[in-house]
Design an enzyme around this catalytic site. Sequence first.
Site, PDB file in Angstrom:
ATOM      1  N   HIS A   1      27.998 -22.159  -8.638  1.00  0.00           N
ATOM      2  CA  HIS A   1      27.150 -21.794  -9.777  1.00  0.00           C
ATOM      3  C   HIS A   1      27.748 -22.701 -10.933  1.00  0.00           C
ATOM      4  CE1 HIS A   1      27.147 -18.286  -7.233  1.00  0.00           C
ATOM      5  NE2 HIS A   1      25.801 -18.088  -7.727  1.00  0.00           N
TER       6      HIS A   1
ATOM      7  N   HIS B   1      26.550  18.561  -3.611  1.00  0.00           N
ATOM      8  CA  HIS B   1      28.308  18.518  -4.002  1.00  0.00           C
ATOM      9  C   HIS B   1      29.103  18.398  -2.914  1.00  0.00           C
ATOM     10  CE1 HIS B   1      26.625  18.862  -7.856  1.00  0.00           C
ATOM     11  NE2 HIS B   1      28.017  19.097  -8.621  1.00  0.00           N
TER      12      HIS B   1
END
Length: 656
Positions: free
Chosen positions: A32, A470
């Site tokens: 990059h 949960h």
Amino acid sequence: MNATFPPADETLMANAIRALAMDAVQAANSGHPGMPMGMADVAAVLFNRFVTLDPSCPDWPNRDRFVLSAGHGSMLLYAIHHLLGYDDMGMDQLRAFRQLGSRTAGHPEYGHAKGIEVTTGPLGQGIATAVGMALSERLGRARFPELIDHNVWVIAGDGCLMEGISHEAIDLAGHLGLGRLNVLWDDNRITIDGDTDIATSTDQMARFAAAGWHVLTCDGHNRTEIADAITAAKADPRPSLIACRTIIGYGAPNKQGSHDVHGAPLGAAEVAAARERLGWPHAPFEIPQDIYAAWHRISARGAEARKAWNNRLATHPRAADLRALIARDPAPLSSAMTAFKAQLLAERPKVATRKASEMALGVVNAALPFTIGGSADLTGSNLTKSKGQVSVTPQDFSGSYIHYGVREHGMAAAMNGLALSGLFRPYGGTFLAFADYCRPAIRLAALMGVPTIFVMTHDSIGLGEDGPTHQPVEILASLRAIPNLTVLRPCDAVETAEAWEIALGVTEGPVLLALSRQNLPTLRTDAAENLTARGAYVLRDTADRQVTLVATGSEVEIAMAAADLLAADGIRAAVVSAPSFERFAAQDAGYRAGVLGEAPRVGVEAAIRQGWDGLLRHTDGFVGMTGFGASAPAPALYAHFGITAQAVAARAKSLI
């Protein structure tokens, strides 16, 4: 502000970064170049005039921290380290960019090269980890104001600010007023897909300001504006965001400003054109000596600052206290924990392991000065705050407990930053079901080998009425799949105390404690050896066993009851407690064989079977979950899903 190279020549310092980035990406045919070329001017001014570090002593405690949150632009960091003179970042490493065995990986990796403060690449993680580093600085300064006093600098991109973790991070930093945290935003308005306006319309300046940050802008290619903005940021007591308006791939005449330059080599023709545009006549990987000299003066300045700091430390009346903090030695815990375990064996409490953890933490925090606790708004449920522990507030950082708010991901990353900073051992809690909100930071802790401690309570269907949202039936398996993460699921108060001893003794990777909501009896009868450290051990033995029941955590109690039922029928059953699959796998083959035996085995866990291959053969049985849970009191759930002593005994009989 002390410039070490005439400001007029900072362009040459910046162009050296650009040239090395172009050349390395071109040689690798991968990488990059856009961000390093676009932010080179900002980086040159930042390091030349503001950053204090010493490459000859990269772990100096009072150095500035530099975090490249936009880790894809790694050549910016590698180029800077080469130019500063880090002795492990020679030109051979830049030539080997992204190649197997080099220190110059595609994204910066902590521990692969000196001076890399944190592994970055997953966007947003860097800025969130930097919040922990800035928090560490503030906690350290509250304790040692004459010795801990440095800045945390972050380069972040548009992608970092889009990621959800950035919101958690900036909110926490703004609330705490972490004024030594300075984020330089590469405001080039380009992402991989194209211009940022195809995906976002957020006013980032307004967002940061709303979170309590000091915000300002500059032309990222105007050295005076850059320096003025950084000076103003340093002077403000709030954390600062500097929007550096830049052109991605600056200097590449035909590709700059385009997403085409983000993540691909420029190509030979464009590299040549960029050299001409920048007035850089030098061959690939060639840097003039006067530019090296300029960058080396930054290092010399840092070396002088370190020497002055060492002199202050040598005469400081509390120097020994700071050295003890830096050492983070758990040895002082040993005698106190031995006495605590003896007390547990005498009293034999029936408590949830989350409560047993709170009890153990009372011993830990009294014995060790470097623990920093916290919770993601679940202090009363995780029980991570011990008696007498003082909360940190924006006005007072002398305490040792952080209220992270409902920010599980941000908490986990910030804890990594606290651990990386080298002064504290952080631990923090949430429900085990929400470990997935923390997972990218847990994974990076494991990848880096950072000893962060994650305290996860409500670890099974045993939490009851809150229901399947949960109840983490699959989470244990997924966590055990992360390399270099130690998962500990203790069965009683003694194993929980041993788990804390292990967690504080581990130095090369994170530890996660999975703790129950429901009360569990004390099953251990001795604590002469930390058996939890073995990963698994025989809790109940029998001569010439006919079956082995292997269980973890809250299900060990069920396995013990099943062994009683089997004994009543004349069947000899051994019970193995297996609090840590990872630690058991690390034992020698003889020990593992002795614990597991040759008889048929039944695994018992209120979770899915996946991940049990190290303890069970395909012919062995398993009593656990095959799907999600339900909402009901815990005893009703265990009965409904068939995780009972009777079911375990029946499964054992079917195998004999």
